[in-house]
Design an enzyme around this catalytic site. Structure first.
Site, PDB file in Angstrom:
ATOM      1  N   VAL A 119       0.856  -1.190   0.000  1.00 50.23           N
ATOM      2  CA  VAL A 119       0.000   0.000   0.000  1.00 50.23           C
ATOM      3  C   VAL A 119       0.892   1.239   0.000  1.00 50.23           C
ATOM      4  O   VAL A 119       1.700   1.429   0.908  1.00 50.23           O
ATOM      5  CB  VAL A 119      -0.932   0.009   1.226  1.00 50.23           C
ATOM      6  CG1 VAL A 119      -1.771   1.289   1.237  1.00 50.23           C
ATOM      7  CG2 VAL A 119      -1.836  -1.217   1.227  1.00 50.23           C
ATOM      8  N   HIS A 121       2.955   3.117   6.426  1.00 44.83           N
ATOM      9  CA  HIS A 121       2.219   2.533   7.547  1.00 44.83           C
ATOM     10  C   HIS A 121       3.161   1.715   8.409  1.00 44.83           C
ATOM     11  O   HIS A 121       4.064   1.052   7.899  1.00 44.83           O
ATOM     12  CB  HIS A 121       1.051   1.667   7.061  1.00 44.83           C
ATOM     13  CG  HIS A 121       1.407   0.713   5.964  1.00 44.83           C
ATOM     14  ND1 HIS A 121       1.583   1.124   4.655  1.00 44.83           N
ATOM     15  CD2 HIS A 121       1.635  -0.623   5.979  1.00 44.83           C
ATOM     16  CE1 HIS A 121       1.887   0.082   3.913  1.00 44.83           C
ATOM     17  NE2 HIS A 121       1.945  -0.992   4.689  1.00 44.83           N
TER      18      HIS A 121
HETATM   19  P1  5GP Z   1       2.415  -3.720   3.343  1.00 48.64           P
HETATM   20  O1  5GP Z   1       2.614  -5.031   2.662  1.00 48.64           O
HETATM   21  O2  5GP Z   1       2.205  -2.579   2.384  1.00 48.64           O
HETATM   22  O3  5GP Z   1       3.453  -3.428   4.393  1.00 48.64           O
HETATM   23  O4  5GP Z   1       1.107  -3.866   4.213  1.00 48.64           O
HETATM   24  C1  5GP Z   1      -0.151  -3.526   3.778  1.00 48.64           C
HETATM   25  C2  5GP Z   1      -1.103  -4.053   4.817  1.00 48.64           C
HETATM   26  O5  5GP Z   1      -2.339  -3.383   4.668  1.00 48.64           O
HETATM   27  C3  5GP Z   1      -1.383  -5.542   4.679  1.00 48.64           C
HETATM   28  O6  5GP Z   1      -1.045  -6.190   5.907  1.00 48.64           O
HETATM   29  C4  5GP Z   1      -2.879  -5.603   4.369  1.00 48.64           C
HETATM   30  O7  5GP Z   1      -3.502  -6.704   4.995  1.00 48.64           O
HETATM   31  C5  5GP Z   1      -3.387  -4.281   4.872  1.00 48.64           C
HETATM   32  N1  5GP Z   1      -4.506  -3.745   4.154  1.00 48.64           N
HETATM   33  C6  5GP Z   1      -4.605  -3.600   2.799  1.00 48.64           C
HETATM   34  N2  5GP Z   1      -5.777  -3.043   2.466  1.00 48.64           N
HETATM   35  C7  5GP Z   1      -6.434  -2.811   3.643  1.00 48.64           C
HETATM   36  C8  5GP Z   1      -7.708  -2.235   3.935  1.00 48.64           C
HETATM   37  O8  5GP Z   1      -8.476  -1.836   3.065  1.00 48.64           O
HETATM   38  N3  5GP Z   1      -8.045  -2.162   5.256  1.00 48.64           N
HETATM   39  C9  5GP Z   1      -7.226  -2.598   6.242  1.00 48.64           C
HETATM   40  N4  5GP Z   1      -7.668  -2.465   7.507  1.00 48.64           N
HETATM   41  N5  5GP Z   1      -6.023  -3.148   5.994  1.00 48.64           N
HETATM   42  C10 5GP Z   1      -5.627  -3.247   4.700  1.00 48.64           C
END
Ligand code: 5GP
Ligand code: ZN
Length: 118
Positions: free
Chosen positions: A97, A101
């Site tokens: 994303v 975060h």
């Molecule tokens: P990344 O891989 O970018 O570090 O983590 C993205 C995180 O965002 C993942 O753990 C995924 O489950 C979470 N995520 C993606 N879309 C959404 C969403 O629409 N709502 C929530 N609450 N979490 C999300």
């Protein structure tokens, strides 16, 4: 500028998501696909594409992300047992994303996932 990224939509409440923490510059909510008993995401209210895109002027925001992680860990009762704070950044970091975060992950013994893919 209005950004249509999913986390900006959560901040604007266009995608209804209960907040578990809110500070001046950050909000936190449950990860939609938790990998541990506690898996919370802390994000800045303003769109910052990745950790690497944060400017020096946004240091206060970065600091608040980590302070929020500490508060959340205390509230979830994992401060004493320990937890992982993770910021995936860019392609090799596995960031999916494009809005920075902080993952706060705990409530069980965690394994390492830092090696390059086989
Ligand atoms: P990344 O891989 O970018 O570090 O983590 C993205 C995180 O965002 C993942 O753990 C995924 O489950 C979470 N995520 C993606 N879309 C959404 C969403 O629409 N709502 C929530 N609450 N979490 C999300
Ligand atoms: Zn965003």
């Amino acid at each position: 500028m209005i950004n249509d990224c999913i986390f900006c939509k959560i901040v604007r409440k266009e995608v209804p998501t209960p907040l578990v923490y809110e500070g001046e510059h950050v909000v936190a909510f449950e990860d939609i696909a938790p990998i541990a008993p506690v898996h919370v995401l802390v994000i800045p209210k303003e769109h910052i594409a990745s950790l690497h895109d944060a400017t020096a002027a946004q240091s206060v925001v970065l600091a608040e992300l980590l302070q929020a992680a500490i508060v959340i860990a205390k509230e979830r009762g994992i401060a004493d047992t320990g937890y992982k704070v993770l910021i995936r950044t860019g392609v090799h970091g596995g960031q999916e994303v494009p809005h920075v975060h902080v993952h706060v992950i705990g409530g069980a013994q965690l394994t390492e996932h830092i090696a390059p893919e086989a």
